[in-house]
Design a protein around this motif. Sequence first.
Motif, mmCIF file in Angstrom:
data_model
loop_
_atom_site.group_PDB
_atom_site.id
_atom_site.type_symbol
_atom_site.label_atom_id
_atom_site.label_comp_id
_atom_site.label_asym_id
_atom_site.label_seq_id
_atom_site.Cartn_x
_atom_site.Cartn_y
_atom_site.Cartn_z
ATOM 1 N N ALA A 67 90.401 17.910 71.656
ATOM 2 C CA ALA A 67 91.380 18.884 72.142
ATOM 3 C C ALA A 67 91.726 18.625 73.606
ATOM 4 O O ALA A 67 92.896 18.714 74.009
ATOM 5 C CB ALA A 67 90.833 20.306 71.969
ATOM 6 N N GLU A 68 90.706 18.299 74.401
ATOM 7 C CA GLU A 68 90.943 18.008 75.819
ATOM 8 C C GLU A 68 91.785 16.755 75.982
ATOM 9 O O GLU A 68 92.715 16.703 76.806
ATOM 10 C CB GLU A 68 89.602 17.840 76.543
ATOM 11 C CG GLU A 68 89.764 17.601 78.045
ATOM 12 C CD GLU A 68 88.425 17.396 78.740
ATOM 13 O OE1 GLU A 68 88.422 17.321 79.980
ATOM 14 O OE2 GLU A 68 87.393 17.295 78.029
ATOM 15 N N LEU A 69 91.478 15.708 75.176
ATOM 16 C CA LEU A 69 92.237 14.462 75.251
ATOM 17 C C LEU A 69 93.678 14.688 74.825
ATOM 18 O O LEU A 69 94.608 14.142 75.425
ATOM 19 C CB LEU A 69 91.580 13.403 74.363
ATOM 20 C CG LEU A 69 92.255 12.025 74.328
ATOM 21 C CD1 LEU A 69 92.253 11.397 75.709
ATOM 22 C CD2 LEU A 69 91.562 11.109 73.329
ATOM 23 N N LYS A 70 93.885 15.512 73.791
ATOM 24 C CA LYS A 70 95.242 15.793 73.319
ATOM 25 C C LYS A 70 96.053 16.502 74.392
ATOM 26 O O LYS A 70 97.213 16.142 74.651
ATOM 27 C CB LYS A 70 95.182 16.650 72.053
ATOM 28 C CG LYS A 70 96.554 16.994 71.489
ATOM 29 C CD LYS A 70 96.438 17.794 70.202
ATOM 30 C CE LYS A 70 97.810 18.119 69.631
ATOM 31 N NZ LYS A 70 97.724 18.876 68.360
ATOM 32 N N ALA A 71 95.459 17.498 75.033
ATOM 33 C CA ALA A 71 96.175 18.236 76.074
ATOM 34 C C ALA A 71 96.545 17.332 77.241
ATOM 35 O O ALA A 71 97.668 17.379 77.753
ATOM 36 C CB ALA A 71 95.317 19.407 76.555
ATOM 37 N N VAL A 76 100.678 13.940 80.117
ATOM 38 C CA VAL A 76 101.135 12.666 80.688
ATOM 39 C C VAL A 76 102.425 12.216 80.018
ATOM 40 O O VAL A 76 103.392 11.821 80.691
ATOM 41 C CB VAL A 76 100.045 11.583 80.527
ATOM 42 C CG1 VAL A 76 100.591 10.212 80.909
ATOM 43 C CG2 VAL A 76 98.831 11.918 81.380
ATOM 44 N N LEU A 77 102.482 12.289 78.690
ATOM 45 C CA LEU A 77 103.648 11.797 77.956
ATOM 46 C C LEU A 77 104.895 12.626 78.246
ATOM 47 O O LEU A 77 106.012 12.084 78.285
ATOM 48 C CB LEU A 77 103.363 11.793 76.457
ATOM 49 C CG LEU A 77 102.263 10.835 75.971
ATOM 50 C CD1 LEU A 77 102.078 10.956 74.471
ATOM 51 C CD2 LEU A 77 102.590 9.393 76.352
ATOM 52 N N LYS A 78 104.732 13.919 78.469
ATOM 53 C CA LYS A 78 105.887 14.773 78.714
ATOM 54 C C LYS A 78 106.521 14.496 80.072
ATOM 55 O O LYS A 78 107.643 14.947 80.340
ATOM 56 C CB LYS A 78 105.480 16.245 78.611
ATOM 57 C CG LYS A 78 105.228 16.677 77.172
ATOM 58 C CD LYS A 78 104.801 18.130 77.077
ATOM 59 C CE LYS A 78 104.575 18.549 75.633
ATOM 60 N NZ LYS A 78 104.117 19.953 75.502
ATOM 61 N N ARG A 79 105.820 13.762 80.914
ATOM 62 C CA ARG A 79 106.390 13.374 82.209
ATOM 63 C C ARG A 79 107.283 12.139 82.096
ATOM 64 O O ARG A 79 108.004 11.804 83.025
ATOM 65 C CB ARG A 79 105.279 13.100 83.221
ATOM 66 C CG ARG A 79 104.631 14.344 83.795
ATOM 67 C CD ARG A 79 103.639 13.981 84.873
ATOM 68 N NE ARG A 79 102.271 13.877 84.363
ATOM 69 C CZ ARG A 79 101.311 13.216 84.955
ATOM 70 N NH1 ARG A 79 101.557 12.557 86.072
ATOM 71 N NH2 ARG A 79 100.099 13.190 84.444
ATOM 72 N N LEU A 80 107.217 11.448 80.947
ATOM 73 C CA LEU A 80 107.968 10.210 80.783
ATOM 74 C C LEU A 80 109.407 10.493 80.378
ATOM 75 O O LEU A 80 109.712 11.507 79.738
ATOM 76 C CB LEU A 80 107.305 9.325 79.728
ATOM 77 C CG LEU A 80 105.834 8.962 79.945
ATOM 78 C CD1 LEU A 80 105.365 8.020 78.851
ATOM 79 C CD2 LEU A 80 105.620 8.342 81.318
ATOM 80 N N LYS A 81 110.277 9.571 80.714
ATOM 81 C CA LYS A 81 111.662 9.664 80.283
ATOM 82 C C LYS A 81 111.764 9.270 78.813
ATOM 83 O O LYS A 81 110.888 8.610 78.268
ATOM 84 C CB LYS A 81 112.537 8.751 81.147
ATOM 85 C CG LYS A 81 112.532 9.109 82.625
ATOM 86 C CD LYS A 81 113.371 8.125 83.417
ATOM 87 C CE LYS A 81 113.354 8.466 84.912
ATOM 88 N NZ LYS A 81 114.142 7.480 85.700
ATOM 89 N N GLU A 82 112.860 9.668 78.205
ATOM 90 C CA GLU A 82 113.042 9.394 76.777
ATOM 91 C C GLU A 82 112.998 7.896 76.490
ATOM 92 O O GLU A 82 112.402 7.450 75.508
ATOM 93 C CB GLU A 82 114.378 9.982 76.322
ATOM 94 C CG GLU A 82 114.612 9.869 74.828
ATOM 95 C CD GLU A 82 115.893 10.552 74.403
ATOM 96 O OE1 GLU A 82 116.786 9.855 73.877
ATOM 97 O OE2 GLU A 82 115.997 11.782 74.616
ATOM 98 N N ARG A 83 113.626 7.105 77.340
ATOM 99 C CA ARG A 83 113.632 5.652 77.150
ATOM 100 C C ARG A 83 112.220 5.083 77.262
ATOM 101 O O ARG A 83 111.847 4.166 76.517
ATOM 102 C CB ARG A 83 114.556 5.005 78.200
ATOM 103 C CG ARG A 83 114.575 3.487 78.157
ATOM 104 C CD ARG A 83 115.561 2.947 79.188
ATOM 105 N NE ARG A 83 115.316 3.528 80.508
ATOM 106 C CZ ARG A 83 114.387 3.069 81.348
ATOM 107 N NH1 ARG A 83 113.600 2.071 80.999
ATOM 108 N NH2 ARG A 83 114.250 3.626 82.539
ATOM 109 N N GLN A 84 111.411 5.615 78.166
ATOM 110 C CA GLN A 84 110.028 5.151 78.312
ATOM 111 C C GLN A 84 109.194 5.516 77.085
ATOM 112 O O GLN A 84 108.371 4.730 76.626
ATOM 113 C CB GLN A 84 109.407 5.752 79.574
ATOM 114 C CG GLN A 84 110.009 5.236 80.872
ATOM 115 C CD GLN A 84 109.425 5.934 82.086
ATOM 116 O OE1 GLN A 84 109.297 7.166 82.108
ATOM 117 N NE2 GLN A 84 109.061 5.163 83.099
ATOM 118 N N LEU A 85 109.421 6.717 76.549
ATOM 119 C CA LEU A 85 108.707 7.138 75.348
ATOM 120 C C LEU A 85 109.050 6.245 74.160
ATOM 121 O O LEU A 85 108.179 5.875 73.361
ATOM 122 C CB LEU A 85 109.029 8.590 75.022
ATOM 123 C CG LEU A 85 108.449 9.657 75.954
ATOM 124 C CD1 LEU A 85 109.050 11.029 75.642
ATOM 125 C CD2 LEU A 85 106.929 9.705 75.829
#
Length: 390
Positions: A67-71, A76-85
């Motif tokens: 759960a901690e790793l998922k959060a 971290v991923l939500k900080r990335l731009k769509e193209r980076q994702l």
Amino acid sequence: MFRTKRSVLVRRLWRSRAPGGEEEEEAAAGEPGAAAVAEPRAHLGGGRGCCPGKAGRGGRAAAGAEAELKALTHAVLKRLKERQLEGLLHAVESRGGARTPCLLLPAKADSRLGQHWYPLPVLLCKVFRWPDLRHCSEVKRLCCCESYGKAHSELVCCNPHHLSRLCELESPPPPYSRYPMDFLKPTDCPDSVPSSTETGGTNCLAPGGLSDSQVLQEPGDRSHWCVVAYWEEKTRVGRLYSVQEPSLDIFYDLPQGNGFCLGQLNSDNKSQLVQKVRSKIGYGIQLTKEVDGVWVYNRSSYPIFIKSATLDNPDSRTLLVHKVFPGFSIKAFDYEKAYTLQRPNDHEFTQQPWTGFTVQISFVKGWGQCYTRQFISSCPCWLEVIFNNR
């Protein structure tokens, strides 16, 4: 419920995370004796594990850590731009088979997980490749990465498939076989290909009508830094592949593959074992000439086995066969050490081909004392890499 494209990409990435070592265990289990040996781990404590990525947590503790790793990962991923994702998802879903761009993020943006702080490249490698990864000293950047060779930079690549797990030579894998140092003696015929004592030379012709030995020993020829021969048991398949570029992919089936494609070679071998192993080569290996020597990166889903004169103690009278798990890199050849072993003051010795400039690599199957195959010429699919020592 309406979801944005970015949130969908984040969810897909989380579902594509590393499974915690089960897949590597299954791949290693196909090799006789694999369960009884340990791949050297790069942990700070220098410990060993029976299988890469094997975890040993209790159920409740594991659920809390998950759960901690998922959060943390979602943050971290939500900080990335769509193209980076999109680029990261392409890299993860193709398991590094596709050419994907660097994921450049701030170098100082470390993240805390439990009691430890992880740099972003290590965190993403831990999530998507190696759950047991602990420190940046355990990984090595591939030469395709923009951050390769850059010690200090404001931005660092966090693409997990632009790094490999490092095999530490200070604690080498257990010996699968020991060979006498007679392997380092020159061959009897000065015109023969400097191949292994178990295989001998061949009579195939290289491009342009030259024999293999002429390709290897043409006076003043510095255009190639190595040549590669592909073997199936005792038969060489195809011609010698001359390598000029600093990096070479050797594969059977690789998306956007560019290099030595073993799947395009015409083989008359009808052995079911050879055909089975050939189909498991998959993404194969990456052979790279770097400043400190030649590195081999195992891109496939199965172990490879390597024998090289420069992987072991110079004072040893035996050579070891080293097992390299999927995702790991090893410095398979060291030019400086090879020249030391060559005994440059011995004029007669230097006038003839020397097999110390040869590295042998077997796909999937090992050879030696722990196996029914005592020699590499009994392995279904293997490579011989012969380095230009000029």
